[in-house]
Design an enzyme around this catalytic site. Structure first.
Site, short mmCIF file in Angstrom:
data_model
loop_
_atom_site.label_atom_id
_atom_site.label_comp_id
_atom_site.label_asym_id
_atom_site.label_seq_id
_atom_site.Cartn_x
_atom_site.Cartn_y
_atom_site.Cartn_z
N TYR A 131 37.20 44.27 42.98
CA TYR A 131 35.86 43.57 42.83
C TYR A 131 35.09 44.28 44.15
O TYR A 131 34.06 45.06 43.73
CB TYR A 131 35.95 42.34 43.00
CG TYR A 131 36.27 41.48 41.98
CD1 TYR A 131 35.43 40.67 41.00
CD2 TYR A 131 37.55 41.11 41.46
CE1 TYR A 131 35.78 39.74 40.07
CE2 TYR A 131 38.06 40.43 40.48
CZ TYR A 131 37.18 39.82 39.59
OH TYR A 131 37.49 38.97 38.63
N HIS A 173 15.89 39.67 18.73
CA HIS A 173 15.64 41.16 18.49
C HIS A 173 14.20 41.34 19.23
O HIS A 173 13.40 40.74 19.13
CB HIS A 173 15.38 41.55 17.09
CG HIS A 173 15.30 43.06 16.82
ND1 HIS A 173 16.18 44.02 17.30
CD2 HIS A 173 14.16 43.85 16.42
CE1 HIS A 173 15.80 44.97 16.62
NE2 HIS A 173 14.63 45.09 16.42
N LYS A 182 25.92 39.86 48.87
CA LYS A 182 26.63 41.07 47.88
C LYS A 182 25.45 41.13 47.06
O LYS A 182 24.84 42.23 46.77
CB LYS A 182 27.70 40.86 47.62
CG LYS A 182 28.33 41.77 46.46
CD LYS A 182 28.10 41.38 45.16
CE LYS A 182 28.22 40.15 44.73
NZ LYS A 182 29.72 40.02 44.28
N GLU A 213 22.21 41.04 21.10
CA GLU A 213 22.20 40.63 19.47
C GLU A 213 23.36 41.47 18.92
O GLU A 213 24.13 41.15 18.07
CB GLU A 213 20.68 41.09 18.91
CG GLU A 213 20.68 42.52 18.79
CD GLU A 213 19.19 42.86 18.16
OE1 GLU A 213 18.74 42.16 17.14
OE2 GLU A 213 18.57 43.49 18.80
N CYS A 245 29.34 36.37 47.95
CA CYS A 245 28.83 36.64 46.70
C CYS A 245 27.10 36.78 46.94
O CYS A 245 26.51 37.50 46.30
CB CYS A 245 28.83 35.36 45.81
SG CYS A 245 30.55 34.57 45.93
N GLU A 275 31.72 46.92 44.13
CA GLU A 275 30.36 46.36 43.93
C GLU A 275 29.77 47.41 45.25
O GLU A 275 28.74 47.66 45.14
CB GLU A 275 30.62 45.20 44.48
CG GLU A 275 30.94 44.36 42.95
CD GLU A 275 30.88 42.63 43.33
OE1 GLU A 275 31.01 42.08 41.97
OE2 GLU A 275 31.02 42.20 44.47
N CYS A 303 31.19 32.82 50.32
CA CYS A 303 30.29 33.07 49.24
C CYS A 303 28.77 33.08 49.85
O CYS A 303 28.26 34.28 49.79
CB CYS A 303 30.30 31.73 48.29
SG CYS A 303 28.91 31.88 47.10
P1 NDP Z 1 41.17 43.22 44.47
O1 NDP Z 1 42.45 42.52 44.71
O2 NDP Z 1 40.16 43.01 43.64
O3 NDP Z 1 41.31 44.77 44.77
C1 NDP Z 1 42.01 45.41 45.89
C2 NDP Z 1 41.98 46.91 45.56
O4 NDP Z 1 42.78 47.29 46.79
C3 NDP Z 1 42.52 47.29 44.46
O5 NDP Z 1 42.02 48.30 43.70
C4 NDP Z 1 44.07 47.72 44.70
O6 NDP Z 1 44.69 48.45 43.81
C5 NDP Z 1 43.91 48.26 46.23
N1 NDP Z 1 45.21 48.13 47.02
C6 NDP Z 1 45.66 47.02 47.43
N2 NDP Z 1 46.70 47.40 48.24
C7 NDP Z 1 46.73 48.71 48.04
C8 NDP Z 1 47.66 49.92 48.87
N3 NDP Z 1 48.55 49.16 49.50
N4 NDP Z 1 47.46 50.87 48.83
C9 NDP Z 1 46.40 51.31 47.93
N5 NDP Z 1 45.37 50.65 47.29
C10 NDP Z 1 45.61 49.30 47.55
O7 NDP Z 1 40.51 42.92 46.13
P2 NDP Z 1 39.16 42.92 46.63
O8 NDP Z 1 39.30 42.96 48.17
O9 NDP Z 1 38.30 43.79 46.00
O10 NDP Z 1 38.58 41.38 46.28
C11 NDP Z 1 39.45 40.21 46.57
C12 NDP Z 1 39.16 39.37 46.05
O11 NDP Z 1 37.70 38.74 46.01
C13 NDP Z 1 39.10 39.60 44.26
O12 NDP Z 1 40.32 39.65 43.73
C14 NDP Z 1 38.22 38.35 43.64
O13 NDP Z 1 39.08 37.30 43.65
C15 NDP Z 1 37.18 38.00 44.89
N6 NDP Z 1 35.85 38.80 44.86
C16 NDP Z 1 35.13 38.41 43.56
C17 NDP Z 1 33.90 38.89 43.25
C18 NDP Z 1 33.13 38.59 42.05
O14 NDP Z 1 33.35 37.54 41.62
N7 NDP Z 1 32.14 39.41 41.90
C19 NDP Z 1 33.30 39.92 44.24
C20 NDP Z 1 34.05 40.11 45.46
C21 NDP Z 1 35.47 39.46 45.81
P3 NDP Z 1 45.62 48.12 42.66
O15 NDP Z 1 44.50 47.52 41.73
O16 NDP Z 1 46.25 49.27 42.35
O17 NDP Z 1 46.58 47.02 43.09
#
Ligand code: NDP
Length: 465
Positions: A185, A443, A50, A448, A47, A189, A42
């Site tokens: 996510y 407002h 980022k 709101e 976090c 981002e 984080c």
């Molecule tokens: P996510 O699981 O959120 O997203 C992964 C992405 O990769 C999805 O679009 C997924 O597609 C795609 N993907 C996975 N495998 C494949 C594949 N074999 N081929 C093509 N596309 C693929 O993971 P992130 O890495 O973005 O983030 C990890 C975690 O970190 C989050 O889930 C969250 O818990 C945490 N996080 C939280 C944040 C916040 O609170 N703001 C910020 C950053 C991270 P599909 O959806 O189709 O499976």
């Protein structure tokens, strides 16, 4: 048997640090082992940096928007090195705060890489944080694994040419052309960050909409917002290979398209950091997705060893890891009942510009339990009507028809995470639409709208099971 510590925590990230501090506050003798950086993902690679980079990426639009408010400002240029240096200074400051906080709590800081020798013993060997430290062995009555997670890459030819979020925070210069793979996510981002700072961004994902798991109306609104930010979306696309072409990279998709870029960024999920923990010397089992299995008390399948945060198969978010760590320490060492949290109403935010934030059930999830009333509003906030910018806010209430409880709130728009944090209290308290309606608005604000949506947009019948 006497041990060196009552509790040893492996990993000084958000969850581990909270667990250690609360346990020490209850009088336990606590040690924390950290191999890489104080504060964990984080603070160092997640976090905090980022959010700073999201803030940096918002200024260009603000400058442009100021013109209709009477300012004569010119766009200016962005210096990536200045941003990274400022971000690094802030992280170093936070690293120091973490160390001081742990020391003040009377916790022993152990630097190095920890590996299980048995269920009560850890071998600590030199790591990047302490390369010249002598190896040693420490024992504890109880051990908590809070080692977090690390980004994964797709297994395609040329994957080694791609970066993940770990490298993105320290790139020597901003890539002019970025291809982002993944619309979760991190993908959303960082696509927003690079686009805001002036890069050309191509976003590649395999579904028809980004952000799987979020409410469909929000996913649609986000896809529109991504387009409005000038990002090119490649839907239903799967990466096949990455090749180096002189100074450029070429990402080839399964539809035959090739995208040339300076940087290919994989944001395709994270896996738990457990590889070098020596779990084979314990009876800890992992789930199919590789995450450590724990029971409701955060205990692993090895008695006396616990796991919290991203290393487990639960909600992988910083505040959840903190809650899990706090609750565990209270239960193990506290005298009063442990502090409890409502995980079902964990609010979530994705810091795009504008951000998406959500709490409770999506429309589809809620319809599984019975008919729902939907209240939906879409508008251009005051700031953008004057600025002439296409930047919509979308707000949605999902109301359980029978009880009239508001079971889900979803917002895409400026300050959505700030609004949602407050609204999450109402959802946790199971308040009804009538409670929202009898609340006076502020407002003029966007928020709101949450208490002034009078007319039901539609009724969704119970989903057939
Ligand atoms: P996510 O699981 O959120 O997203 C992964 C992405 O990769 C999805 O679009 C997924 O597609 C795609 N993907 C996975 N495998 C494949 C594949 N074999 N081929 C093509 N596309 C693929 O993971 P992130 O890495 O973005 O983030 C990890 C975690 O970190 C989050 O889930 C969250 O818990 C945490 N996080 C939280 C944040 C916040 O609170 N703001 C910020 C950053 C991270 P599909 O959806 O189709 O499976």
């Amino acid at each position: 048997m006497t041990y060196d510590f009552d509790l040893l925590v492996i990993g000084a990230g958000s969850g581990g640090v909270r667990c250690a501090r609360i346990a020490a506050g209850h009088g336990a003798r606590v040690g924390v082992v950290e191999s890489r950086h104080w504060g964990g993902t984080c603070v160092n690679l997640g976090c905090v940096p980022k959010k700073l980079m999201v803030m940096a990426s918002d200024y260009a639009d603000m400058v442009e928007d100021s013109h209709n408010f009477g300012w004569s400002t010119s766009p200016g240029t962005h210096d990536w090195a200045t941003l990274i240096a400022a971000k690094d200074r802030e992280i170093t400051r936070l690293n120091g705060i973490y160390v001081t906080m742990l020391e003040k709590a009377g916790i022993t800081l152990l630097t190095g890489h920890a590996q299980f020798v048995d269920g009560h013993t850890l071998r600590i060997t030199p790591s990047p944080l302490a390369p010249s430290e002598q190896p040693r062995t420490v024992t504890a009555e109880r051990i908590v694994i809070a080692t977090g997670s690390t980004p994964t890459k797709l297994d395609i030819p040329g994957a080694e040419l791609a970066i993940t979020s770990d490298q993105a925070f320290g790139l020597p210069k901003r890539p002019e052309r970025v291809v982002m793979i993944g619309s979760g996510y991190i993908g959303i981002e960082f696509a927003g960050i690079f686009a805001g700072l002036g890069s050309r961004v191509d976003l590649v994902y395999r579904r028809d909409l980004p952000l799987r798991g979020f409410d469909e109306d929000m996913r649609t609104a986000l896809a529109d917002a991504i387009e409005a930010r000038g990002i090119t979306q490649h839907r239903h696309a799967n990466p096949v290979s990455i090749t180096q072409n002189g100074p450029e990279l070429v990402l080839t998709l399964d539809n035959g398209q090739a995208i040339t870029a300076d940087c290919v960024f994989m944001a395709t999920g994270r896996r738990p950091k457990i590889d070098a923990l020596g779990l084979a010397n314990t009876s800890i089992t992992t789930a199919e997705n590789g995450r450590i299995q724990v029971n409701a008390e955060s205990e692993t399948t090895h008695r006396g060893i616990y796991a919290i945060g991203d290393v487990t198969d639960r909600i992988n978010l910083t505040p959840v890891a903190i809650a899990e760590g706090h609750n565990l320490a209270d239960r193990l060492y506290g005298k009063a009942p442990p502090r409890q949290w409502c995980y079902a109403t964990t609010p979530k935010a994705v810091f795009f510009s504008p951000p998406v934030a959500t709490v409770g059930l999506t429309e589809d999830e809620a319809a599984q339990n019975g008919a729902v009333d939907i209240y939906l509003t879409r508008f251009t906030p005051m700031r953008y009507t004057l600025a002439g910018r296409v930047r919509k806010t979308v707000m949605k209430l999902v109301v359980e028809q029978q009880s009239q409880k508001v079971v889900g709130v979803h917002i895409l728009g400026d300050e959505a995470p700030e609004m949602l944090q407050a609204v999450a209290i109402a959802i946790t308290a199971e308040l009804t639409k009538a409670d929202f309606d009898r609340t006076i608005g502020i407002h003029p604000t966007s928020a709101e709208e949450l208490v002034t949506m009078r007319t039901r947009t539609r009724e969704t019948p119970e989903a057939s099971k």
